[in-house]
Motif scaffolding. Structure first.
Motif, mmCIF file in Angstrom:
data_model
loop_
_atom_site.group_PDB
_atom_site.id
_atom_site.type_symbol
_atom_site.label_atom_id
_atom_site.label_comp_id
_atom_site.label_asym_id
_atom_site.label_seq_id
_atom_site.Cartn_x
_atom_site.Cartn_y
_atom_site.Cartn_z
ATOM 1 N N TYR A 63 0.796 -0.767 -0.447
ATOM 2 C CA TYR A 63 -0.465 -0.181 -0.424
ATOM 3 C C TYR A 63 1.035 1.433 -0.412
ATOM 4 C CZ TYR A 63 1.296 -0.116 4.834
ATOM 5 O OH TYR A 63 2.174 0.027 6.353
ATOM 6 N N THR A 67 -1.006 9.215 0.924
ATOM 7 C CA THR A 67 -2.326 9.138 -0.214
ATOM 8 C C THR A 67 -2.641 10.368 0.602
ATOM 9 O OG1 THR A 67 -4.206 7.768 1.662
ATOM 10 C CG2 THR A 67 -2.909 6.540 -0.067
ATOM 11 N N THR A 73 -5.343 5.261 -5.319
ATOM 12 C CA THR A 73 -4.780 3.890 -4.580
ATOM 13 C C THR A 73 -5.007 2.695 -4.867
ATOM 14 O OG1 THR A 73 -3.507 4.500 -2.089
ATOM 15 C CG2 THR A 73 -5.142 5.119 -2.243
ATOM 16 N N THR A 74 -3.658 2.515 -4.286
ATOM 17 C CA THR A 74 -4.125 0.858 -5.148
ATOM 18 C C THR A 74 -3.479 0.458 -3.520
ATOM 19 O OG1 THR A 74 -2.341 0.306 -5.891
ATOM 20 C CG2 THR A 74 -4.053 0.911 -7.476
ATOM 21 N N LEU A 75 -4.507 -0.785 -3.363
ATOM 22 C CA LEU A 75 -3.916 -1.901 -2.171
ATOM 23 C C LEU A 75 -3.896 -3.069 -2.694
ATOM 24 C CD1 LEU A 75 -4.272 -2.507 0.846
ATOM 25 C CD2 LEU A 75 -5.849 -2.758 0.425
ATOM 26 N N GLN A 163 -2.557 4.786 7.506
ATOM 27 C CA GLN A 163 -2.679 5.088 6.312
ATOM 28 C C GLN A 163 -2.815 6.516 6.227
ATOM 29 O OE1 GLN A 163 -4.602 2.336 2.550
ATOM 30 N NE2 GLN A 163 -3.036 3.636 1.654
#
Lengths: 167, 152
Positions: A63, A67, A73-75, A163
């Protein structure tokens, strides 16, 4: 003065010198901010990319530490084949986390999504029992500041990660 | 990271396009030039911001653009070749009252444009009163009237 025309200028040499100093300082600050941005302090960069795994190594999540609100955003979650039960992998994600990040898409598509009290369980069918499953969540930050995520499979300690969402 | 790189890329692309288009491309802002400018900024918007509408992204993009412009300003001050490459050089169009056909043709400037510049900046009405006319790096035409230069 010898016949030179007199020019009225409301100048202030002391103020101007001070202004130059402040400007130089601001340029240095801007250079530092841009360098930090390139490194990823404000998202997308070496400082931001990170990962966390569950203690038994069944689940690993990649991750971004940093952000942005309304930014993508990508996980990426990698689940070991041992986590499958009867050809299915059930991945639970904490509700709190899903409130902070809106899921735009999931690849591969889960076959079912079941809501629990504080986790949402995504169920994936796996046809190859020897290869790990990688699930990619395309997310969008919805709430600012720090968020804690928790995800895991049944019978394994969950992966915890944090995050930060910039405004 | 990508905010800074996107802003850099857009800066370079715009610089190259407008540099190659020539000094006159956006020199006088006519109504249509203004429209064109708005359309260009609208077209650039997506490339600059991507699908990230956060305050952080906007701040980084603006910061990068301003810093790059400041940086190239510095380079122009420090190195003459950098000025030439990014902003070109001034061109003499009228010398001692004589129109120089070649540079005028190269820049697609005719007599009436020089006269228009002379009228608006010096209140001059005929070519006979012009000593020098120079196409500046900015794309504007500077006019030096005869009387003014004779006095020196």
């Amino acid at each position: 003065m010898g016949g030179e025309p007199k020019v009225t200028v409301h100048g202030d040499a002391v103020f101007q010198r001070r202004e130059w100093r402040v400007e130089r300082g601001a340029w240095a600050l801007a250079a530092v901010l841009i360098a930090l941005a390139l490194l990823g302090l404000f998202g997308a960069g070496p400082l931001s990319w990170t990962g966390a795994g569950s203690p038994d190594g069944l689940v690993h999540a990649e991750y971004e530490r940093f952000t942005r609100e309304r930014g993508p955003t990508t996980l990426e979650v990698r689940i070991a084949p041992e986590a499958a039960q009867q050809g299915r992998i059930r991945l639970g994600v904490s509700q709190d986390y899903l409130e902070a990040f809106m899921v735009q898409s999931i690849t591969p598509q889960p076959s079912t999504v079941v809501g629990g009290t504080d986790t949402l369980v995504y169920e994936f069918e796996v046809d190859r029992p020897d290869t790990p499953l990688t699930v990619t969540f395309n997310l969008q930050g919805e709430q600012m500041w720090l968020h804690q995520g928790e995800l895991g499979v049944e019978g394994s300690a969950p992966v915890r990660f944090r995050q930060f969402v910039y405004p | 990271m990508d905010s800074v790189l996107r802003a850099l890329a857009v800066y370079v692309i715009l610089l190259v396009i407008f540099r190659l288009a020539g000094k006159r491309s956006m020199a006088q802002i006519t109504t249509f030039d203004l429209l064109l400018l708005l359309v260009v900024s609208e077209a650039t918007q997506q490339a600059l911001l991507g699908d990230d509408f956060s305050l952080t992204n906007a701040t980084l993009v603006i910061l990068t653009l301003v810093a790059v412009e400041r940086g190239s300003d510095f380079l122009r001050w420090r190195f003459r070749w950098f000025t030439r490459v990014t902003q070109s050089v001034p061109v003499v169009l009228v010398s001692r009252g004589q129109m120089l056909r070649e540079p005028m043709a190269r820049h697609h400037i005719n007599e009436s444009e020089i006269l228009a510049a002379a009228r608006s900046s010096q209140g001059i009405s005929s070519m006979a009163q012009i000593d020098y006319a120079i196409l500046e790096q900015s794309g504007t035409i500077s006019v030096l009237p005869k009387s003014q230069t004779r006095q020196q």
